[in-house]
Design a protein around this motif. Sequence first.
Motif, PDB file in Angstrom:
ATOM      1  N   TYR A 148       0.738  -1.391   0.200  1.00  0.00           N
ATOM      2  CA  TYR A 148       0.272  -0.016   0.006  1.00  0.00           C
ATOM      3  C   TYR A 148       1.012   1.716   0.352  1.00  0.00           C
ATOM      4  N   TYR A 149       0.538   2.331  -0.724  1.00  0.00           N
ATOM      5  CA  TYR A 149       1.591   3.730  -1.026  1.00  0.00           C
ATOM      6  C   TYR A 149       1.170   4.740  -1.524  1.00  0.00           C
ATOM      7  N   TYR A 150       1.336   5.450  -0.596  1.00  0.00           N
ATOM      8  CA  TYR A 150       0.893   7.133  -0.080  1.00  0.00           C
ATOM      9  C   TYR A 150       1.804   8.480  -0.693  1.00  0.00           C
ATOM     10  N   ASN A 151       1.848   9.111  -1.516  1.00  0.00           N
ATOM     11  CA  ASN A 151       2.630  10.121  -1.691  1.00  0.00           C
ATOM     12  C   ASN A 151       2.376  11.336  -1.556  1.00  0.00           C
ATOM     13  N   VAL A 152       2.437  12.365  -1.821  1.00  0.00           N
ATOM     14  CA  VAL A 152       2.426  13.583  -1.999  1.00  0.00           C
ATOM     15  C   VAL A 152       3.163  14.528  -1.865  1.00  0.00           C
ATOM     16  N   ASN A 153       2.899  14.714  -2.990  1.00  0.00           N
ATOM     17  CA  ASN A 153       4.083  15.694  -4.353  1.00  0.00           C
ATOM     18  C   ASN A 153       4.139  17.557  -3.678  1.00  0.00           C
ATOM     19  N   ILE A 154       4.974  17.778  -3.053  1.00  0.00           N
ATOM     20  CA  ILE A 154       4.814  19.660  -2.438  1.00  0.00           C
ATOM     21  C   ILE A 154       5.539  20.748  -3.652  1.00  0.00           C
ATOM     22  N   LEU A 186      -0.306  20.776  -3.404  1.00  0.00           N
ATOM     23  CA  LEU A 186      -0.185  19.677  -3.046  1.00  0.00           C
ATOM     24  C   LEU A 186      -0.860  18.605  -4.052  1.00  0.00           C
ATOM     25  N   TYR A 187      -0.266  17.446  -4.329  1.00  0.00           N
ATOM     26  CA  TYR A 187      -0.711  16.528  -4.815  1.00  0.00           C
ATOM     27  C   TYR A 187      -0.605  15.306  -4.827  1.00  0.00           C
ATOM     28  N   HIS A 188      -1.761  14.385  -4.529  1.00  0.00           N
ATOM     29  CA  HIS A 188      -1.800  13.525  -3.336  1.00  0.00           C
ATOM     30  C   HIS A 188      -2.209  12.187  -4.130  1.00  0.00           C
ATOM     31  N   THR A 189      -1.229  11.156  -3.714  1.00  0.00           N
ATOM     32  CA  THR A 189      -1.253   9.846  -4.699  1.00  0.00           C
ATOM     33  C   THR A 189      -1.502   8.797  -4.116  1.00  0.00           C
ATOM     34  N   LEU A 190      -2.454   7.740  -4.265  1.00  0.00           N
ATOM     35  CA  LEU A 190      -3.063   6.506  -3.594  1.00  0.00           C
ATOM     36  C   LEU A 190      -2.314   4.960  -4.763  1.00  0.00           C
ATOM     37  N   SER A 191      -1.925   4.278  -3.597  1.00  0.00           N
ATOM     38  CA  SER A 191      -2.228   3.318  -4.636  1.00  0.00           C
ATOM     39  C   SER A 191      -1.898   1.746  -4.004  1.00  0.00           C
ATOM     40  N   ALA A 192      -2.755   0.805  -4.431  1.00  0.00           N
ATOM     41  CA  ALA A 192      -2.506  -0.538  -4.324  1.00  0.00           C
ATOM     42  C   ALA A 192      -2.060  -2.149  -4.610  1.00  0.00           C
ATOM     43  N   SER A 193      -1.255  -2.655  -4.303  1.00  0.00           N
ATOM     44  CA  SER A 193      -0.373  -3.357  -5.622  1.00  0.00           C
ATOM     45  C   SER A 193      -0.233  -5.080  -4.336  1.00  0.00           C
ATOM     46  N   TYR A 194      -0.991  -6.509  -5.638  1.00  0.00           N
ATOM     47  CA  TYR A 194      -0.346  -7.471  -4.962  1.00  0.00           C
ATOM     48  C   TYR A 194       0.279  -8.305  -6.154  1.00  0.00           C
ATOM     49  N   PHE A 195       1.243  -9.032  -5.487  1.00  0.00           N
ATOM     50  CA  PHE A 195       2.113  -9.405  -5.788  1.00  0.00           C
ATOM     51  C   PHE A 195       2.082 -11.176  -6.387  1.00  0.00           C
ATOM     52  N   PHE A 196       2.034 -11.449  -7.763  1.00  0.00           N
ATOM     53  CA  PHE A 196       1.110 -13.151  -7.310  1.00  0.00           C
ATOM     54  C   PHE A 196       2.352 -13.723  -7.891  1.00  0.00           C
ATOM     55  N   GLN A 197       2.923 -14.557  -6.233  1.00  0.00           N
ATOM     56  CA  GLN A 197       4.492 -15.113  -6.376  1.00  0.00           C
ATOM     57  C   GLN A 197       4.238 -16.385  -7.713  1.00  0.00           C
ATOM     58  N   VAL A 203       0.366  -6.523  -9.655  1.00  0.00           N
ATOM     59  CA  VAL A 203      -0.598  -5.817 -10.248  1.00  0.00           C
ATOM     60  C   VAL A 203      -1.182  -4.684  -9.399  1.00  0.00           C
ATOM     61  N   ARG A 204      -0.292  -3.098 -10.127  1.00  0.00           N
ATOM     62  CA  ARG A 204      -0.916  -2.409  -9.692  1.00  0.00           C
ATOM     63  C   ARG A 204      -1.874  -1.258  -9.983  1.00  0.00           C
ATOM     64  N   PHE A 205      -3.305  -0.571  -8.869  1.00  0.00           N
ATOM     65  CA  PHE A 205      -3.908   0.105  -9.692  1.00  0.00           C
ATOM     66  C   PHE A 205      -4.215   1.626  -8.185  1.00  0.00           C
ATOM     67  N   PHE A 247      -3.720   1.459 -13.407  1.00  0.00           N
ATOM     68  CA  PHE A 247      -4.090   0.752 -13.564  1.00  0.00           C
ATOM     69  C   PHE A 247      -2.370  -0.371 -14.261  1.00  0.00           C
ATOM     70  N   ASN A 248      -2.049  -1.120 -13.735  1.00  0.00           N
ATOM     71  CA  ASN A 248      -0.975  -1.600 -14.281  1.00  0.00           C
ATOM     72  C   ASN A 248      -0.634  -3.175 -14.566  1.00  0.00           C
ATOM     73  N   VAL A 249       0.422  -4.059 -14.853  1.00  0.00           N
ATOM     74  CA  VAL A 249       0.914  -5.159 -14.656  1.00  0.00           C
ATOM     75  C   VAL A 249       2.241  -4.676 -15.339  1.00  0.00           C
ATOM     76  N   THR A 250       2.651  -6.064 -14.301  1.00  0.00           N
ATOM     77  CA  THR A 250       4.465  -6.270 -14.240  1.00  0.00           C
ATOM     78  C   THR A 250       4.763  -7.498 -13.915  1.00  0.00           C
ATOM     79  N   LYS A 251       5.341  -8.092 -15.080  1.00  0.00           N
ATOM     80  CA  LYS A 251       6.459  -9.855 -15.524  1.00  0.00           C
ATOM     81  C   LYS A 251       7.455  -9.335 -15.097  1.00  0.00           C
ATOM     82  N   ASP A 252       8.418 -10.599 -14.141  1.00  0.00           N
ATOM     83  CA  ASP A 252       9.337 -10.848 -14.532  1.00  0.00           C
ATOM     84  C   ASP A 252       9.716 -12.252 -15.371  1.00  0.00           C
TER      85      ASP A 252
END
Length: 253
Positions: A148-154, A186-197, A203-205, A247-252
Amino acid sequence: TTTVGLIWSPEFADLKISADYFEINVEDEVGQLSAAQIVAGCYYSDSFPNDPLCRQFDRDPIMGHVDNIKASYINIAQQENRGWDLSIQYRTEIPWGELIVDTQHTFQIGDSYKLYTDSEDINTNGELGDPKWTGRLSATLLRGDWEYYYNVNIIGEADNYDGDGGNTASYRGEEVRVVLHADRVLYHTLSASYFFQDYETQVRFGITNLTDEKPPRVTTLGLGELSTMGNSAFYSQYNWVGRSFFFNVTKDL
């Protein structure tokens, strides 16, 4: 380039603090100014009408209007940028997982350039597009395969009142008050991701510009070097898309 840095990483916590002072001087640059920048730089100069920029355009000998502007490439005598960076990162275990807090800031204490060796310094520090303070603060929570990720740009406050001659201007023969400043944004960003081992896939949204912050509104009378689009300040720091989802998907592989 001159830099001086200090890093502190104590043993009693997973903490790292760094502070860096920087001073950058560039000489013998080659640049190109627009016609508006040349004319405005001449008339707003403290040494008007003797500023070298005033020699970059001619006037009609009969009517007196600007007749020819020499907006070719010129040698910029010197450019200087000074400031300091602050970075803090802290990691700790909490009941819900591992928490990482990271913040980075740049405090600019000087940003100026000189077009000719005999001209005065042009200071843009603190103007729109060149704020004295920019930074970000983020918090990441790692919980199993979830992140889980939160960011604020100032973007710090900025104004062009000194460079454009104050907060009033003449419009159709009337003196009017102009708005040439921007408050802190201030610019706020929220995201959550899950890693399918099993599939080595993440997968992040999330949402960017959560509060749908608009670019600062300013007066658009074509004053000086203020860059505008419509009735808004047009600089790269400001978000022009508005609230958006991703929404993005990253695969190794």
